[in-house]
Design a protein around this motif. Structure first.
Motif, PDB file in Angstrom:
ATOM      1  N   LEU A 117       0.828  -1.205   0.000  1.00 34.77           N
ATOM      2  CA  LEU A 117       0.000   0.000   0.000  1.00 34.77           C
ATOM      3  C   LEU A 117       0.865   1.260   0.000  1.00 34.77           C
ATOM      4  O   LEU A 117       0.539   2.238  -0.677  1.00 34.77           O
ATOM      5  CB  LEU A 117      -0.955  -0.012   1.192  1.00 34.77           C
ATOM      6  CG  LEU A 117      -2.019  -1.111   1.144  1.00 34.77           C
ATOM      7  CD1 LEU A 117      -2.805  -1.149   2.450  1.00 34.77           C
ATOM      8  CD2 LEU A 117      -2.938  -0.966  -0.048  1.00 34.77           C
ATOM      9  N   ASP A 162       1.056   4.628  -2.706  1.00 32.62           N
ATOM     10  CA  ASP A 162       0.774   6.006  -2.301  1.00 32.62           C
ATOM     11  C   ASP A 162       1.449   6.981  -3.264  1.00 32.62           C
ATOM     12  O   ASP A 162       2.476   6.658  -3.860  1.00 32.62           O
ATOM     13  CB  ASP A 162       1.277   6.275  -0.882  1.00 32.62           C
ATOM     14  CG  ASP A 162       0.433   5.618   0.193  1.00 32.62           C
ATOM     15  OD1 ASP A 162      -0.680   5.148  -0.116  1.00 32.62           O
ATOM     16  OD2 ASP A 162       0.897   5.569   1.349  1.00 32.62           O
ATOM     17  N   HIS A 206      -3.016   5.371   1.630  1.00 33.33           N
ATOM     18  CA  HIS A 206      -3.752   4.186   2.090  1.00 33.33           C
ATOM     19  C   HIS A 206      -3.498   3.998   3.575  1.00 33.33           C
ATOM     20  O   HIS A 206      -2.344   4.065   4.016  1.00 33.33           O
ATOM     21  CB  HIS A 206      -3.253   2.938   1.361  1.00 33.33           C
ATOM     22  CG  HIS A 206      -3.495   2.948  -0.102  1.00 33.33           C
ATOM     23  ND1 HIS A 206      -2.653   3.589  -0.990  1.00 33.33           N
ATOM     24  CD2 HIS A 206      -4.480   2.405  -0.842  1.00 33.33           C
ATOM     25  CE1 HIS A 206      -3.106   3.417  -2.215  1.00 33.33           C
ATOM     26  NE2 HIS A 206      -4.220   2.710  -2.159  1.00 33.33           N
ATOM     27  N   GLN A 237      -8.751   4.724   1.962  1.00 34.12           N
ATOM     28  CA  GLN A 237      -7.945   5.411   0.964  1.00 34.12           C
ATOM     29  C   GLN A 237      -8.472   6.830   0.789  1.00 34.12           C
ATOM     30  O   GLN A 237      -9.669   7.035   0.612  1.00 34.12           O
ATOM     31  CB  GLN A 237      -8.015   4.662  -0.370  1.00 34.12           C
ATOM     32  CG  GLN A 237      -7.195   5.265  -1.471  1.00 34.12           C
ATOM     33  CD  GLN A 237      -7.237   4.404  -2.727  1.00 34.12           C
ATOM     34  OE1 GLN A 237      -7.591   3.235  -2.688  1.00 34.12           O
ATOM     35  NE2 GLN A 237      -6.865   4.992  -3.843  1.00 34.12           N
TER      36      GLN A 237
END
Length: 145
Positions: free
Chosen positions: A15, A19, A77, A99
Motif C-alpha cells: 500500500l 501512495d 492508504h 484510501q
C-alpha cells in the motif's frame, strides 16, 4: 516475526508503494508471486478492475495509476488491523483499508475497501498470491479551492 506480522508488513509495504507521491521503483513486483491474481470484487470493483493474472501484468496495471501517469495528485492508504488464518506455506488474511485520494482533476474522495489477500510464505518474506479488493464505502471530499 509471526505470520500475522509478516503478512501485515508485506501488505503495508504494498500500500505504501501505491501512495502518491511516495513510491519506490522496482520493489512492487517483488511483493507478488509469479502466478499472482489481482481482482476487484463486488459490483463496483469487479467491473472497474476485473481480474489480472501474473506478476508482470499486475505491476503494469498498478503502475498505470501511479506517476508519471496522470491519475492521482495525492493518494494515501491506511490499513486497519485484520485477521490471518492458515499455516504451512499459505496464509489468508482480511483487512479493511481506507484510501484518501485527490485526482488530477482536483476532485477528492474517501473510500473504504475490504482486502482479502492470500500469501505464500517464502523464506525471505510473504508474497501476495491472490489479492481481492471490494469497495465498502465511498464519499466525495471537498475539492480544491
Amino acid at each position: 516475526m509471526n505470520a500475522y506480522d509478516a503478512c501485515s508488513a508485506t501488505l503495508t509495504r504494498y500500500l505504501a508503494l501505491c501512495d502518491v507521491p511516495a513510491r519506490v521503483e522496482g520493489e512492487l513486483g517483488d511483493l507478488f508471486t509469479e502466478d499472482a491474481v489481482w481482482e476487484g470484487g463486488g459490483s463496483a470493483y469487479a467491473e472497474k478492475f476485473g481480474r489480472t493474472e501474473g506478476r508482470e501484468a499486475i505491476v503494469a496495471m498498478l503502475t498505470a495509476y501511479l506517476p508519471p501517469h496522470p491519475h492521482f495528485r495525492t493518494n494515501v492508504h491506511l490499513l486497519f488491523p485484520g485477521t490471518v488464518d492458515g499455516g504451512g506455506r499459505g496464509v489468508r488474511g482480511s483487512w479493511q483499508m481506507q484510501q484518501l485520494s485527490r485526482y488530477e482533476s482536483g476532485e477528492a474522495e474517501l473510500m473504504v475497501a475490504r482486502l482479502d489477500v492470500t500469501f505464500r510464505l517464502d523464506p525471505d518474506r510473504p508474497r501476495i498470491s491472490a489479492f481481492r479488493t471490494e469497495r465498502l464505502f465511498t464519499a466525495p471530499l471537498p475539492g480544491e479551492r
